[in-house]
Design an enzyme around this catalytic site. Structure first.
Site, PDB file in Angstrom:
ATOM      1  N   GLU A  29       0.742  -1.400  -0.176  1.00 41.15           N
ATOM      2  CA  GLU A  29      -0.188  -0.039   0.160  1.00 41.15           C
ATOM      3  C   GLU A  29       0.808   1.175   0.208  1.00 41.15           C
ATOM      4  O   GLU A  29       2.532   0.953   0.023  1.00 41.15           O
ATOM      5  CB  GLU A  29      -1.021  -0.073   1.236  1.00 41.15           C
ATOM      6  CG  GLU A  29      -0.347  -0.016   2.468  1.00 41.15           C
ATOM      7  CD  GLU A  29      -1.152   0.101   3.692  1.00 41.15           C
ATOM      8  OE1 GLU A  29      -2.496  -1.346   3.646  1.00 41.15           O
ATOM      9  OE2 GLU A  29      -1.027   0.202   4.731  1.00 41.15           O
TER      10      GLU A  29
ATOM     11  N   HIS B  38      -3.719   3.557   8.647  1.00 44.47           N
ATOM     12  CA  HIS B  38      -2.264   2.432   8.907  1.00 44.47           C
ATOM     13  C   HIS B  38      -1.173   3.728   9.076  1.00 44.47           C
ATOM     14  O   HIS B  38      -0.857   5.490   8.030  1.00 44.47           O
ATOM     15  CB  HIS B  38      -1.863   2.195   7.659  1.00 44.47           C
ATOM     16  CG  HIS B  38      -1.913   0.216   7.974  1.00 44.47           C
ATOM     17  ND1 HIS B  38      -2.175  -0.441   6.998  1.00 44.47           N
ATOM     18  CD2 HIS B  38      -3.612   0.109   8.836  1.00 44.47           C
ATOM     19  CE1 HIS B  38      -2.672  -1.312   7.037  1.00 44.47           C
ATOM     20  NE2 HIS B  38      -3.534  -1.326   8.046  1.00 44.47           N
TER      21      HIS B  38
END
Lengths: 386, 291
Positions: free
Chosen positions: B209, B247
């Site tokens: 990601e 995150h």
């Protein structure tokens, strides 16, 4: 968490770093009072979380009360657009500080280098412009040095960096001290980025930190209660503020499809798949692991408070999250807030059969179930229109 | 063989007496993992459903033969718990805790490297070797035993892809969640190296990601060192610059670290990148069947 310039400077001052004396102001009148106390000239500086304030007219030098009033009035309420088109950021507050006679401008920063898993110190004798511009125009002029994660930056290392950056000898000692202290600030205050641009030498030959760009690790705020209480500085949109109050991870985007997923990765992936299907996501909302019915209700309240939203996609893959809990939340929220917008739901994973059965039983007219992530994305794009 | 955990794993859970720790620790045991001990300072001598509790991880190593430690300790104390595990004599530490300050993780990362202890996480879902052992919070029912190794920064996205592989009739040697924090104990390169050497792994799926450059570095490494096929998926193509997406690691500033940059870096080295989790799983299945 990004700090405004004045918050960063207050942090520097607490660690004994030299910053210009200044004062915070929220109105033009406050700014004049503060300026009169400081003595002229003063720098009137917009407090927004974006670079390029000077070019955008957000920093002015006032030589008397009349100018301080005029400039402060102009800058408060101004919309500042960043150098890469970020924003606009509306100016709500000012920092007024004693004007400095700038003899020379340097650049100094301490950042977390994720690849190296160490802090990195950067120093250049060319300050005042973007670090990207410094790096591009003369890469040799930008000295980079990793910091030992256990020992910190030693005086010898700091002196070497300063020498390599060809900082004039008269101020080399002061600049080396600044570097050592900046590393200490990063470690003590959990700062993952500290950028001082410019780091100046004034007419008296003193090194002063004229700007401050500081990012504090949000995970470490528990040991910095004083930072956690800082006034909300970002020009936050109403949904982001509401989500924060409810403890949800939410980011506003500019489309019309409300998105809710569980887990940051899956949620980001959902945005991508919706965009690939031709849709425009209105937000990122990670309901998190183990989402309970209440969290789903909160999430739907935040999403539907955005008037742009014309359809909503729920993409849930239950691991710890139980799909029956999610279904209960959807049903309760729909009844509680009288939700009429089309709602596309994809529920997979733990207890998905129970969840789907609950949804079927509830017989919600606006609800559409899709078995796959791609199918759900296509459906919500179709229902959302433009 | 599988990697990191298997039938020989003897697990000690720090935080086993806590709510999360006991739920997941006992779930791991129910899966078949050898749960040999729990650790909670001051509670040594007690037990959790028959599993003995020790005051320190080192005691659990000496007395119960623990070789793998799982950390389920609250973020404020987690780095200290990981440090204790590194010094205790276990080979592997798997840290599930999220929200650990990065300044705590920095010295801990270097300590693990120096002592030669394998650290996975923090802020990760753990490791699952289907049919052998499960350490962490990965829901095992969405994965079958098979020949595909999976390494991922994201939890739910891994479940999504694993489940698509399972529905297509394929399974996994090991699934490793490396975590999405700015500093994690093991990155893609470390895990790719283990899969390359594992005779039960025929190919690898890598799930990345936005943020950092771990995917870009992995692309270089794959070209130079990995002979097994690698298929990738990257999340976050539509993430706006400068915004943080959940995150701690998933933040992009400027151009580097974008999903597009990662995709291009991987494709330039011959790694096929799926546009969606579904497509990545399809490519993986095709690739495996063409071997």
């Amino acid at each position: 968490m990004d700090l405004l310039e004045y918050q960063g400077k207050e942090l520097f001052a607490r660690h004994g770093l030299p910053v210009p004396q200044g004062s915070h102001a929220a109105t033009a009148e406050d700014a004049v009072t503060a300026s009169d106390n400081l003595g002229y000239p003063v720098a009137v500086k917009a407090q927004v979380l974006i670079g390029g304030r000077g070019k955008a007219g957000g920093i002015k030098i006032a030589k008397d009360s009349a100018e301080a009033h005029e400039y402060a009035g102009e800058i408060i309420g101004m919309d500042i657009v960043g150098p890469h088109g970020e924003g606009p950021f509306k100016v709500h507050e000012l920092w007024v500080e004693v004007g400095s006679d700038i003899e020379s401008e340097f650049y100094a920063s301490v950042i977390l280098d994720r690849s190296a898993k160490k802090l990195m110190v950067m120093l250049s004798r060319m300050g005042g412009m973007d670090v990207e511009a410094i790096a591009a125009s003369d890469p040799e002029a930008l000295v980079k040095q990793h910091v030992d994660p256990i020992e910190g930056l030693s005086a010898v290392e700091a002196e070497q960096i300063v020498a390599q950056a060809k900082i004039p000898e008269e101020v080399a000692g002061q600049v080396a001290q600044v570097l050592i202290k900046l590393v200490e600030v990063a470690q003590a205050e959990d700062a993952t980025l500290i950028e001082v641009n410019p780091l100046i030498v004034n007419a008296d030959g003193e090194v002063v930190l004229l700007d401050a760009k500081v990012t504090i690790d949000g995970n470490a705020l528990f040991r910095h209660p004083e930072l956690g209480e800082l006034p909300e500085s970002a020009d936050q949109d109403p949904q982001e503020r509401m989500a924060k109050e409810k403890g949800l991870t939410y980011v506003s985007l500019d489309g019309n499809i409300g998105i809710l997923g569980n887990g940051a990765g899956l949620c980001m992936s959902t945005l991508d798949v919706v965009a690939q299907a031709g849709g425009r996501p209105a937000n990122f909302l990670d309901a998190g692991g183990g989402s309970k019915a209440e969290a789903i209700i909160d999430a739907l309240e935040v999403i539907t408070s955005n008037p742009e939203v014309s359809a909503i996609l729920f993409n849930i893959f239950g691991g710890i999250t139980r799909c029956d809990e999610v279904a209960r939340g959807i049903i309760e929220a729909t009844n509680k807030i009288g939700l009429e917008l089309p709602l596309v739901v994809r529920l997979d994973g733990t207890n998905s059969e129970e969840g789907l059965a609950l949804l079927a039983e509830a017989g919600l007219d606006n609800l559409h179930h899709e078995a796959t992530m791609l199918g759900a994305a296509k459906k919500v794009v179709e229902l959302a229109g433009n | 063989m599988s990697i990191i955990i298997d039938n020989d794993t003897k697990l000690v859970v720090s935080g086993l007496t806590g709510r999360e720790g006991s739920f997941h620790g006992l779930r791991n045991k129910a899966y078949g993992t050898q749960l040999v001990a729990g650790v909670t300072p001051g509670k040594g001598g007690q037990d959790v459903e028959g599993t003995p509790i020790y005051d320190t991880i080192a005691e659990s190593v000496q007395e119960a033969g623990a070789n793998t430690s799982m950390i389920f300790v609250p973020a404020k104390f987690a780095a200290a718990a990981i440090n204790e595990a590194i010094d205790s004599g276990v080979d592997t530490v798997i840290a599930i805790t999220e929200g650990i300050p990065v300044m705590d993780m920095m010295p801990t990362y270097w300590k693990a490297r120096e002592k030669g202890v394998r650290l996975i996480g923090p802020n990760c879902p753990g490791v699952l070797s289907p049919g052998k052992a499960n350490v962490g919070i990965i829901p095992a029912q969405f994965f079958d035993q098979g020949r595909i190794g999976v390494v991922s920064k994201s939890g739910t996205l891994t479940y999504q892809i694993g489940n698509e592989l399972k529905q297509a009739g394929e399974g996994n040697s090991t699934i490793v969640g490396i975590g999405g924090d700015p500093i994690v104990g093991s990155d893609f390169i470390d895990i790719l190296t283990l899969f390359e050497a594992d005779d039960e792994t025929d190919m690898i799926v890598m799930v990345g990601e936005i943020g950092g450059d771990a995917e870009e570095r992995a692309a270089e490494f794959i070209a130079a060192e990995i002979s097994k096929p690698v298929v990738a998926y990257i999340a976050g193509f539509t993430a706006p610059p400068g915004k943080q997406m959940g995150h701690a690691g998933a933040i992009i500033s400027g151009s580097s670290g974008t999903a597009k940059a990662k995709q291009e870096a991987l494709e330039a080295k011959g790694v096929r990148v799926g546009e969606s989790p579904t497509e990545a799983a399809q490519i993986a299945v095709e690739t495996l069947r063409s071997l």
